[in-house]
Motif scaffolding. Sequence first.
Motif, short mmCIF file in Angstrom:
data_model
loop_
_atom_site.label_atom_id
_atom_site.label_comp_id
_atom_site.label_asym_id
_atom_site.label_seq_id
_atom_site.Cartn_x
_atom_site.Cartn_y
_atom_site.Cartn_z
N GLY A 39 33.22 70.18 65.51
CA GLY A 39 32.60 69.15 66.39
C GLY A 39 31.51 68.41 65.43
N GLN A 40 31.38 68.63 64.20
CA GLN A 40 30.34 67.93 63.44
C GLN A 40 31.08 67.04 62.74
N GLN A 41 30.98 65.82 63.12
CA GLN A 41 31.90 64.56 62.41
C GLN A 41 30.78 63.70 61.87
N LEU A 42 31.44 62.93 60.79
CA LEU A 42 30.77 61.93 60.20
C LEU A 42 31.66 60.45 59.76
N THR A 43 31.16 59.50 59.90
CA THR A 43 31.89 58.20 59.44
C THR A 43 32.17 58.18 57.97
N VAL A 44 33.15 57.92 57.29
CA VAL A 44 33.43 57.70 55.81
C VAL A 44 33.09 56.48 55.54
N PRO A 45 31.78 56.17 54.50
CA PRO A 45 31.43 54.88 54.50
C PRO A 45 32.30 54.16 53.32
N VAL A 82 35.84 51.50 42.09
CA VAL A 82 36.93 52.17 42.95
C VAL A 82 37.76 51.40 43.51
N TYR A 83 39.08 51.41 43.67
CA TYR A 83 40.05 50.48 44.04
C TYR A 83 40.54 51.12 45.46
N ALA A 84 40.66 52.40 45.77
CA ALA A 84 41.00 53.06 46.81
C ALA A 84 40.36 54.27 47.20
N GLN A 85 40.13 54.76 48.49
CA GLN A 85 39.62 55.84 48.98
C GLN A 85 40.61 56.59 49.78
N THR A 86 40.47 58.08 49.99
CA THR A 86 41.30 58.72 50.93
C THR A 86 40.48 59.90 51.76
N PRO A 87 40.28 60.02 52.76
CA PRO A 87 40.54 58.97 53.86
C PRO A 87 39.77 57.58 53.75
N ASP A 88 40.23 56.70 54.51
CA ASP A 88 39.75 55.13 54.28
C ASP A 88 38.36 55.02 54.99
N LYS A 89 37.56 54.04 54.64
CA LYS A 89 36.40 53.81 55.34
C LYS A 89 36.60 53.60 56.76
N GLY A 90 35.44 53.99 57.56
CA GLY A 90 35.57 54.18 59.04
C GLY A 90 36.13 55.32 59.54
N ALA A 91 36.60 56.24 58.85
CA ALA A 91 37.62 57.19 59.54
C ALA A 91 36.44 58.56 59.80
N GLN A 92 36.69 59.17 60.96
CA GLN A 92 35.90 60.19 61.46
C GLN A 92 36.47 61.31 60.96
N VAL A 93 35.63 62.04 59.99
CA VAL A 93 36.13 63.47 59.28
C VAL A 93 34.90 64.42 59.39
N LYS A 94 35.21 65.69 59.24
CA LYS A 94 34.30 66.80 59.19
C LYS A 94 33.54 66.48 58.01
N ILE A 99 36.45 63.46 49.77
CA ILE A 99 37.05 61.79 49.93
C ILE A 99 37.68 61.65 48.62
N TYR A 100 38.78 61.35 48.28
CA TYR A 100 39.58 61.18 47.12
C TYR A 100 39.34 59.59 46.61
N LEU A 101 39.17 59.49 45.44
CA LEU A 101 39.06 58.08 44.87
C LEU A 101 40.03 57.74 43.75
N THR A 102 40.39 56.43 43.99
CA THR A 102 41.14 55.93 42.90
C THR A 102 40.48 54.78 42.31
N VAL A 103 40.25 54.93 41.05
CA VAL A 103 39.25 54.00 40.29
C VAL A 103 40.11 53.24 39.45
N ASN A 104 39.52 51.98 38.83
CA ASN A 104 40.27 51.18 38.00
C ASN A 104 40.03 51.61 36.58
N LYS A 105 41.13 51.49 35.60
CA LYS A 105 41.01 51.91 34.17
C LYS A 105 40.07 50.94 33.61
N THR A 106 39.62 51.49 32.29
CA THR A 106 38.86 50.71 31.63
C THR A 106 39.58 49.94 30.68
N VAL A 107 40.71 50.45 30.32
CA VAL A 107 41.77 49.63 29.25
C VAL A 107 42.94 49.39 29.99
#
Length: 271
Positions: A39-45, A82-94, A99-107
């Motif tokens: 029952g303890q859920q937060l909104t993913v930023p 950060v290019y993408a995040q899972t779960p995405d922003k606004g999702a209600q999760v425990k 939160i898994y992140l996809t980031v942009n490469k440096t080269v």
Amino acid sequence: MFDFITKRSFLFNLLAVIVMFFALALLFFSMLGFITKHGQQLTVPDVHGKSVKEAIELLEKAGFEADVRDSIYIDSIPPLAVYAQTPDKGAQVKVGRTIYLTVNKTVAPMVKMPDLEGLTFRSAEMMLKSMRLNVGDTIYKPDFATNTVLQQLLNGKKVKPGTEVAEGSNITLILSSGTGSVENPVPNFVGLTYAEAREMLSASNLNPGTVIIDPGVSDTANAYIIKQVPTRKNEIGDFNMVRAGESVDFWLSATKPVTDSTATAKPVEQE
């Protein structure tokens, strides 16, 4: 302690075990909600576009775990953003969810340049996109096959198929605009070297057609043109006409032909 157990009947001990089992089960299930944070859920930023360090700090402060799962190269966002995040922003999760992140490469990774010449613009655009390359400038030049790729350039220079280029590079495409609508007299190329003729063709917005080379020619660029089709004049002495984008065929020889010194080669005027 063992005397206490052994002095009791088997039935008494069995009942004691059963009572203890149910007591432990009751205690476990009563605490299950606390253990699993039911029952303890937060909104993913939203951490899109933020640096990976800033994103992790923000997620952990909000009660989540963060983990970099993958990387990709996008030329429009900063390195390590950060290019993408899972779960995405606004999702209600425990609380405590990762939160898994996809980031942009440096080269930018390198890819092999495809062969676009002869393709339609649409096909070339799709192929570049599939290789994570971009369409840069589009330059039109008169030629027969309308809207097909004549050349592919990188930083103003022709780039050969198979050459390794960085993902996200802008590829300039030289495209055919079709033949011109204005007819002009065919220039006289006879007596010029093939290199000189190529320059005149370019100035006249014409293309080299079939080139027939005499066996005695060892240097094509400095070989002389002894015949051209179409010729400058036809059999009745009138000028043959040509449109921008059309081709002229050449016959090359190592020996310079004798030409009329009064003849002049006039480039075709551009539209």
